[in-house]
Design a protein around this motif. Structure first.
Motif, PDB file in Angstrom:
ATOM      1  N   SER A  10      18.009   3.703 -18.770  1.00 52.35           N
ATOM      2  CA  SER A  10      19.356   3.475 -18.264  1.00 52.35           C
ATOM      3  C   SER A  10      19.307   2.422 -17.166  1.00 52.35           C
ATOM      4  O   SER A  10      18.624   2.595 -16.151  1.00 52.35           O
ATOM      5  CB  SER A  10      19.927   4.786 -17.715  1.00 52.35           C
ATOM      6  N   LEU A  11      20.016   1.310 -17.396  1.00 54.83           N
ATOM      7  CA  LEU A  11      20.132   0.258 -16.375  1.00 54.83           C
ATOM      8  C   LEU A  11      21.494   0.454 -15.715  1.00 54.83           C
ATOM      9  O   LEU A  11      22.526   0.100 -16.275  1.00 54.83           O
ATOM     10  CB  LEU A  11      20.035  -1.132 -17.021  1.00 54.83           C
ATOM     11  N   ASP A  12      21.462   1.060 -14.537  1.00 57.61           N
ATOM     12  CA  ASP A  12      22.709   1.508 -13.925  1.00 57.61           C
ATOM     13  C   ASP A  12      23.677   0.346 -13.722  1.00 57.61           C
ATOM     14  O   ASP A  12      23.311  -0.698 -13.201  1.00 57.61           O
ATOM     15  CB  ASP A  12      22.399   2.179 -12.581  1.00 57.61           C
ATOM     16  N   SER A  13      24.910   0.538 -14.192  1.00 55.22           N
ATOM     17  CA  SER A  13      26.042  -0.402 -14.104  1.00 55.22           C
ATOM     18  C   SER A  13      25.960  -1.558 -15.101  1.00 55.22           C
ATOM     19  O   SER A  13      26.727  -2.511 -14.996  1.00 55.22           O
ATOM     20  CB  SER A  13      26.261  -0.944 -12.671  1.00 55.22           C
ATOM     21  N   LEU A  14      25.065  -1.463 -16.088  1.00 55.07           N
ATOM     22  CA  LEU A  14      25.012  -2.500 -17.132  1.00 55.07           C
ATOM     23  C   LEU A  14      26.309  -2.464 -17.949  1.00 55.07           C
ATOM     24  O   LEU A  14      26.711  -1.428 -18.464  1.00 55.07           O
ATOM     25  CB  LEU A  14      23.820  -2.253 -18.061  1.00 55.07           C
ATOM     26  N   GLY A  15      26.959  -3.622 -18.043  1.00 50.07           N
ATOM     27  CA  GLY A  15      28.198  -3.718 -18.811  1.00 50.07           C
ATOM     28  C   GLY A  15      28.037  -4.615 -20.017  1.00 50.07           C
ATOM     29  O   GLY A  15      27.095  -5.420 -20.091  1.00 50.07           O
ATOM     30  N   LEU A  16      28.970  -4.481 -20.959  1.00 53.62           N
ATOM     31  CA  LEU A  16      29.010  -5.398 -22.096  1.00 53.62           C
ATOM     32  C   LEU A  16      29.030  -6.846 -21.596  1.00 53.62           C
ATOM     33  O   LEU A  16      28.374  -7.724 -22.148  1.00 53.62           O
ATOM     34  CB  LEU A  16      30.276  -5.120 -22.925  1.00 53.62           C
ATOM     35  N   ARG A  17      29.786  -7.037 -20.517  1.00 46.72           N
ATOM     36  CA  ARG A  17      29.963  -8.381 -19.984  1.00 46.72           C
ATOM     37  C   ARG A  17      28.629  -9.018 -19.569  1.00 46.72           C
ATOM     38  O   ARG A  17      28.459 -10.233 -19.686  1.00 46.72           O
ATOM     39  CB  ARG A  17      30.870  -8.276 -18.757  1.00 46.72           C
ATOM     40  N   ASP A  18      27.691  -8.212 -19.087  1.00 50.19           N
ATOM     41  CA  ASP A  18      26.384  -8.764 -18.687  1.00 50.19           C
ATOM     42  C   ASP A  18      25.692  -9.411 -19.876  1.00 50.19           C
ATOM     43  O   ASP A  18      25.123 -10.499 -19.750  1.00 50.19           O
ATOM     44  CB  ASP A  18      25.481  -7.656 -18.134  1.00 50.19           C
TER      45      ASP A  18
END
Ligand SMILES: [Zn+2]
Length: 429
Positions: A10-18
């Protein structure tokens, strides 16, 4: 032993946008996307907070069912309330327990709400909150004592307390060591570097981008460990986020509005208030929960700047949020809630010089999952996973059931989430 092993990172706060915007800067994740199945838009849960989200990922249930409705508990007199650290607070069956009961070995590294669980090799996420407790002692009580001792002994020098990026370096080293030497069947790893950088510097800040690149390299190290262990050919990997973040520059101190109505009593000289409240707002940053049913309060709250929407308690339950709250208030993007009283005004601009102190942020999460461009995302890759595929949408609660299917496990009760179609190769049971 399991047919397949599973490693969840889990990469905390990873979003589609990244991954849409920065894919060229994350060569390892780019390779994994090409070799696996990318589940692009993953809709989060209400509230989009780390502890509720990780518990939804691992149980396949919404917070209303699994009981982790917030990161922290309602403790109005404490500036820094306790977090939901302990496994006993999780009211639904987590996959690591399903795995253990099936005779699989399990490992977890800072996976939220696993303290005092039966995970075989566990570094639980827990940190000192009260000045009279010492971090090592608290962690020892909470974790697998011998395992924690060994990991600290070997890699403790990488750590500077719980500061980033050193904490993630420590966690990565411990995970690599364990994958090589213990070869667990199910491994859960939680890396927090980018989330910390975002809170402090903003969602798409250079610091957040640098953290994303560090995470990309840590993922590569973890995968290399399974090659070194000789387990790579039998291991499926999932790299996922728990929520995204939204930039903010204003705070809403809703409890001040309640204090003005005499509904709670501030403690003099502090930002906290007494336990005898008649109404209290409990922040999830991007949303907040009111805990007494008073209809005219809704009018009062609706008049506060930055309030986007008020949901009733019944609506909160439908959203899968805390069934005990009387209503739930969501902030507009740009605003977040605190629990504080005795501030200069109900709505206050965040002073840039206060960033990095308690509850002072440049970006937060905790809003409802339907904010625009707010999706998290997940990459599946390995021998059980379809190659070169993309799945457009899924829900966070679908991830646990998909992991279970990969491992050939079954949750004892029906889950809110379903196995994500198109991820697992059809020949795998
Ligand atoms: Zn998080």
């Amino acid at each position: 032993m399991a047919l397949h092993k599973l490693v969840v990172i889990s990469l905390d706060s990873l979003g589609l946008r990244d991954l849409d915007e920065f894919r060229e800067f994350v060569p390892h994740l780019d390779q994994l996307i090409k070799r696996g199945t990318w589940v692009k838009r993953v809709r989060g849960i209400f509230p989009t907070l780390t502890y509720p989200s990780h518990t939804s990922i691992i149980t396949g249930q919404y917070p209303a069912i699994h009981g982790i409705v917030n990161n922290t508990k309602i403790q109005p007199q404490r500036e820094s309330p306790d977090w939901y650290w302990y496994r006993k607070d999780v009211k639904a069956m987590p996959l690591y327990d399903v795995a253990r009961e099936a005779g699989l070995t399990t490992a977890a590294f800072l996976w939220p709400v696993t303290a005092r669980s039966k995970i075989n090799y566990n570094l639980a996420e827990i940190f000192p909150n009260r000045i009279w407790t010492n971090q090592v002692l608290v962690s020892l009580k909470a974790s697998s004592p011998l395992f924690l001792y060994q990991m600290n002994h070997r890699y403790g020098k990488l750590r500077r307390g719980i500061k980033q990026p050193w904490l993630d370096d420590f966690v990565t080293a411990c995970a690599v060591d364990t994958l090589k030497n213990k070869r667990p069947d199910l491994t859960l790893i939680h890396l927090v570097d980018m989330d910390s950088m975002r809170h402090r510097n903003g969602v798409r800040s250079p610091q957040a981008k640098a953290a994303l690149q560090r995470l990309d390299r840590r993922v590569a190290k973890i995968i290399q460990a399974s090659r070194d262990a000789g387990t790579y050919d039998d291991t499926d990997f999932v790299i996922l986020g728990d929520h995204y973040q939204i930039n903010v520059d204003k705070m809403i101190h809703l409890n001040m509005a309640f204090a003005k109505q005499g509904l709670l009593t501030p403690i003099k000289g502090k930002s906290t208030y007494k336990n005898n409240w008649r109404v209290t707002a409990k922040t999830c940053d991007g949303d907040t929960k009111g805990y007494v049913d008073l209809n005219k309060l809704k009018q009062l709250i609706a008049g506060v700047e930055g309030v986007e929407r008020i949901y009733s308690g019944a609506e909160a339950v439908k959203l899968g949020a805390d069934p005990k709250c009387s209503f739930l208030v969501e902030a507009k993007p740009g605003y977040y809630f605190t629990d504080e009283v005795n501030r200069p005004a109900i709505v206050e601009k965040v002073d840039p010089s206060s960033l990095g102190t308690h509850d002072r942020y440049r970006a937060v999460h905790g809003y409802g999952p339907n904010q625009p461009n707010y999706f998290t995302t997940a990459i599946f890759v390995g021998p059980s996973i379809n190659q070169g595929k993309e799945v457009e949408t899924a829900h966070l609660v679908d991830e646990g059931p998909t992991f279970a299917k990969i491992l050939g496990l079954h949750y004892p009760a029906p889950t809110a989430g379903q196995v994500i179609p198109g991820v697992i190769k059809s020949e795998v049971k």
